[in-house]
Scaffold this motif. Sequence first.
Motif, PDB file in Angstrom:
ATOM      1  N   UNK A  89      -2.972 -14.054  -1.116  1.00 23.81           N
ATOM      2  CA  UNK A  89      -3.143 -14.137  -2.574  1.00 23.81           C
ATOM      3  C   UNK A  89      -3.883 -12.924  -3.169  1.00 23.81           C
ATOM      4  N   UNK A  90      -4.850 -12.368  -2.436  1.00 21.95           N
ATOM      5  CA  UNK A  90      -5.529 -11.161  -2.944  1.00 21.95           C
ATOM      6  C   UNK A  90      -4.541  -9.994  -3.015  1.00 21.95           C
ATOM      7  N   UNK A  91      -3.687  -9.875  -1.996  1.00 23.97           N
ATOM      8  CA  UNK A  91      -2.706  -8.776  -1.975  1.00 23.97           C
ATOM      9  C   UNK A  91      -1.719  -8.941  -3.130  1.00 23.97           C
ATOM     10  N   UNK A  92      -1.325 -10.183  -3.383  1.00 22.67           N
ATOM     11  CA  UNK A  92      -0.377 -10.420  -4.476  1.00 22.67           C
ATOM     12  C   UNK A  92      -1.013 -10.083  -5.819  1.00 22.67           C
ATOM     13  N   UNK A  93      -2.279 -10.474  -5.986  1.00 28.45           N
ATOM     14  CA  UNK A  93      -2.977 -10.149  -7.240  1.00 28.45           C
ATOM     15  C   UNK A  93      -3.105  -8.633  -7.386  1.00 28.45           C
ATOM     16  N   UNK A  94      -3.463  -7.959  -6.304  1.00 27.63           N
ATOM     17  CA  UNK A  94      -3.616  -6.499  -6.345  1.00 27.63           C
ATOM     18  C   UNK A  94      -2.313  -5.829  -6.794  1.00 27.63           C
ATOM     19  N   UNK A  95      -1.209  -6.351  -6.284  1.00 25.14           N
ATOM     20  CA  UNK A  95       0.104  -5.806  -6.639  1.00 25.14           C
ATOM     21  C   UNK A  95       0.396  -5.882  -8.131  1.00 25.14           C
ATOM     22  N   UNK A  96      -0.304  -6.761  -8.843  1.00 22.45           N
ATOM     23  CA  UNK A  96      -0.089  -6.898 -10.287  1.00 22.45           C
ATOM     24  C   UNK A  96      -0.790  -5.793 -11.080  1.00 22.45           C
ATOM     25  N   UNK A  97      -1.871  -5.235 -10.501  1.00 22.81           N
ATOM     26  CA  UNK A  97      -2.606  -4.238 -11.293  1.00 22.81           C
ATOM     27  C   UNK A  97      -2.791  -2.893 -10.590  1.00 22.81           C
ATOM     28  N   UNK A  98      -2.161  -2.713  -9.423  1.00 23.67           N
ATOM     29  CA  UNK A  98      -2.299  -1.428  -8.723  1.00 23.67           C
ATOM     30  C   UNK A  98      -1.032  -1.116  -7.941  1.00 23.67           C
ATOM     31  N   UNK A  99      -0.803   0.192  -7.741  1.00 25.05           N
ATOM     32  CA  UNK A  99       0.332   0.580  -6.909  1.00 25.05           C
ATOM     33  C   UNK A  99      -0.239   1.175  -5.626  1.00 25.05           C
ATOM     34  N   UNK A 100       0.032   0.503  -4.521  1.00 28.57           N
ATOM     35  CA  UNK A 100      -0.530   0.945  -3.241  1.00 28.57           C
ATOM     36  C   UNK A 100       0.474   1.857  -2.530  1.00 28.57           C
ATOM     37  N   UNK A 101      -0.004   3.051  -2.142  1.00 29.18           N
ATOM     38  CA  UNK A 101       0.883   4.001  -1.459  1.00 29.18           C
ATOM     39  C   UNK A 101       0.884   3.789   0.052  1.00 29.18           C
ATOM     40  N   UNK A 102      -0.297   3.480   0.593  1.00 35.48           N
ATOM     41  CA  UNK A 102      -0.417   3.313   2.055  1.00 35.48           C
ATOM     42  C   UNK A 102      -1.361   2.165   2.384  1.00 35.48           C
ATOM     43  N   UNK A 103      -0.948   1.321   3.333  1.00 37.63           N
ATOM     44  CA  UNK A 103      -1.871   0.339   3.916  1.00 37.63           C
ATOM     45  C   UNK A 103      -2.080   0.799   5.361  1.00 37.63           C
ATOM     46  N   UNK A 104      -3.290   1.259   5.653  1.00 25.58           N
ATOM     47  CA  UNK A 104      -3.569   1.768   7.001  1.00 25.58           C
ATOM     48  C   UNK A 104      -4.209   0.674   7.834  1.00 25.58           C
ATOM     49  N   UNK A 105      -3.523   0.316   8.898  1.00 28.86           N
ATOM     50  CA  UNK A 105      -4.043  -0.714   9.791  1.00 28.86           C
ATOM     51  C   UNK A 105      -4.825  -0.046  10.920  1.00 28.86           C
ATOM     52  N   UNK A 106      -6.141  -0.250  10.929  1.00 32.15           N
ATOM     53  CA  UNK A 106      -6.989   0.343  11.972  1.00 32.15           C
ATOM     54  C   UNK A 106      -7.178  -0.704  13.060  1.00 32.15           C
ATOM     55  N   UNK A 107      -6.611  -0.392  14.213  1.00 30.76           N
ATOM     56  CA  UNK A 107      -6.502  -1.374  15.276  1.00 30.76           C
ATOM     57  C   UNK A 107      -7.509  -1.076  16.393  1.00 30.76           C
ATOM     58  N   UNK A 108      -8.170  -2.123  16.874  1.00 31.52           N
ATOM     59  CA  UNK A 108      -9.145  -1.966  17.958  1.00 31.52           C
ATOM     60  C   UNK A 108      -9.259  -3.299  18.699  1.00 31.52           C
ATOM     61  N   UNK A 109      -9.415  -3.243  20.025  1.00 38.73           N
ATOM     62  CA  UNK A 109      -9.474  -4.477  20.826  1.00 38.73           C
ATOM     63  C   UNK A 109     -10.696  -5.330  20.470  1.00 38.73           C
TER      64      UNK A 109
END
Length: 210
Positions: free
Chosen positions: A91-111
């Motif tokens: 739901x936060x991502x959906x709300x964000x999509x209403x007021x911002x244009x995201x170019x990159x979602x960087x997934x920082x992965x660690x064990x």
Amino acid sequence: MNMIFLGPPGAGKGTMAQLLMVDEKIPQISTGDMLRQAMKAGTEMGLSAKRYIEAGELVPDEVVIGIVKDRLQADDCKNGYILDGFPRTVPQAEALGQFAKIDVALNIDLADEVIIKRLSGRRVCLKCGATYHTSTLNGSETCAACGEPLVQRKDDAPETVKNRLAVYAAQTAPLIAYYEKKGVLKTVKCEPHATVQENYAQVRKVLELA
Ligand code: AMP
């Protein structure tokens, strides 16, 4: 570039975002930092967020969505920004999509096991926000930047860390598929023994920054 940093607590999102903020001259917007500041200032929002944060639970969506929406209106966001720790639910991502244009979602992965070790040794300066790890402090208990005593965040206590990881898996990890579907996901695998600078070089490479 408007960026989101995804990844479990302790993956190094804040550290990477702070380095990138300086080099790319765009703000790092950390909802965790903003909530902690509100707690410290004793505002109504801070007081209501406190019990969630200290239990390792997420603060209700409408609270954080409101904070981020306001923050993104500021002038310094015009040339891009790094969202660090937001969104954390679909739901936060959906709300964000209403007021911002995201170019990159960087997934920082660690064990997970590296994360638990990292968070349990993390110490922070409540005055300037600098973070350290006990393994590099050589027994020092004060901030190298401003001399204030270092403390362990209450939510870095082992039991709370376990809960934060469970909350991440249940509520935030689905955002990886969410942004992959949107075609903006990039993943960087941080190596447990790599230095901050080595991991940062990887982050820049994945983001295709020279
Ligand atoms: P962080 O410093 O990003 O690890 O955030 C610390 C805590 O603040 C989290 O464990 C949550 O309780 C709260 N928090 C930060 N960002 C969010 C968010 N986007 N949604 C809900 N709670 C959040």
